[in-house]
Scaffold this motif. Sequence first.
Motif, PDB file in Angstrom:
ATOM      1  N   LEU A 111     -45.947 -56.520 -65.740  1.00 36.57           N
ATOM      2  CA  LEU A 111     -46.088 -55.269 -66.492  1.00 36.57           C
ATOM      3  C   LEU A 111     -47.248 -55.345 -67.481  1.00 36.57           C
ATOM      4  O   LEU A 111     -47.991 -54.376 -67.652  1.00 36.57           O
ATOM      5  CB  LEU A 111     -44.794 -54.938 -67.234  1.00 36.57           C
ATOM      6  N   ALA A 112     -47.404 -56.503 -68.138  1.00 36.76           N
ATOM      7  CA  ALA A 112     -48.511 -56.673 -69.094  1.00 36.76           C
ATOM      8  C   ALA A 112     -49.850 -56.548 -68.385  1.00 36.76           C
ATOM      9  O   ALA A 112     -50.785 -55.916 -68.887  1.00 36.76           O
ATOM     10  CB  ALA A 112     -48.392 -58.017 -69.813  1.00 36.76           C
ATOM     11  N   LEU A 113     -49.945 -57.141 -67.197  1.00 34.10           N
ATOM     12  CA  LEU A 113     -51.184 -57.050 -66.414  1.00 34.10           C
ATOM     13  C   LEU A 113     -51.459 -55.598 -66.027  1.00 34.10           C
ATOM     14  O   LEU A 113     -52.599 -55.115 -66.158  1.00 34.10           O
ATOM     15  CB  LEU A 113     -51.083 -57.941 -65.166  1.00 34.10           C
ATOM     16  N   LEU A 114     -50.428 -54.898 -65.562  1.00 38.65           N
ATOM     17  CA  LEU A 114     -50.585 -53.497 -65.177  1.00 38.65           C
ATOM     18  C   LEU A 114     -50.954 -52.638 -66.395  1.00 38.65           C
ATOM     19  O   LEU A 114     -51.795 -51.740 -66.302  1.00 38.65           O
ATOM     20  CB  LEU A 114     -49.315 -52.970 -64.517  1.00 38.65           C
ATOM     21  N   ALA A 115     -50.328 -52.916 -67.538  1.00 39.24           N
ATOM     22  CA  ALA A 115     -50.638 -52.160 -68.759  1.00 39.24           C
ATOM     23  C   ALA A 115     -52.078 -52.415 -69.196  1.00 39.24           C
ATOM     24  O   ALA A 115     -52.783 -51.506 -69.612  1.00 39.24           O
ATOM     25  CB  ALA A 115     -49.659 -52.553 -69.874  1.00 39.24           C
TER      26      ALA A 115
END
Length: 192
Positions: A184-188
């Motif tokens: 999720l952090a990468l996508l964000a």
Amino acid sequence: MTKSHTHVSSDPLQQIRWLTYMMFFMFAMTSDAVGMIIPELISDFGLSMTQASAFHYAPMAMIAISGLFLGFLADSLGRKKTIMLGLLIFSASCFLFAISSSFIFFVFLLCCIGLAIGLFKTGALALLGDISNSNEEHTKTMNKVEGFFGIGAIVGPALVGVLLVQNVSWTYLYIIAGIMCLILALLAWRAD
């Protein structure tokens, strides 16, 4: 390459909504599984119910404190940075469950997780308000957020139940959540 770039940028608002849904799913997955974990803590560490309940109250207290006193970060740092900060703290705390066997350290990690949840919740909720074009659209989005939270609240305890039946440590719930959180952090980070 151009085609995939066009797809990503064509509806960044939908991508932001899905990121938010998954954050709330993950938050519920870890927080609602605590009820299944408390009996294991009592058994493993010889705790009273009152001592073991810190596993539930510590992160909830930090979510409240973070929401009340760090909500300004969504405005001063920006929505994206606040969400990223919350996701990275959450992920790091989850992975640290793998290297610890101390109840006090587990409670400390849960306090960090509570702080992180407070951060990404305030950032994400502010962002959802920003991207909603009408009250109706905002209401629909918030209803979906609650729906994903509800699904996470079912999945977390079920996952802990499966782990325990297989004689696998409940701490793997946090490893799984940490991996999800990194994704999720990468996508964000990549989202506009």
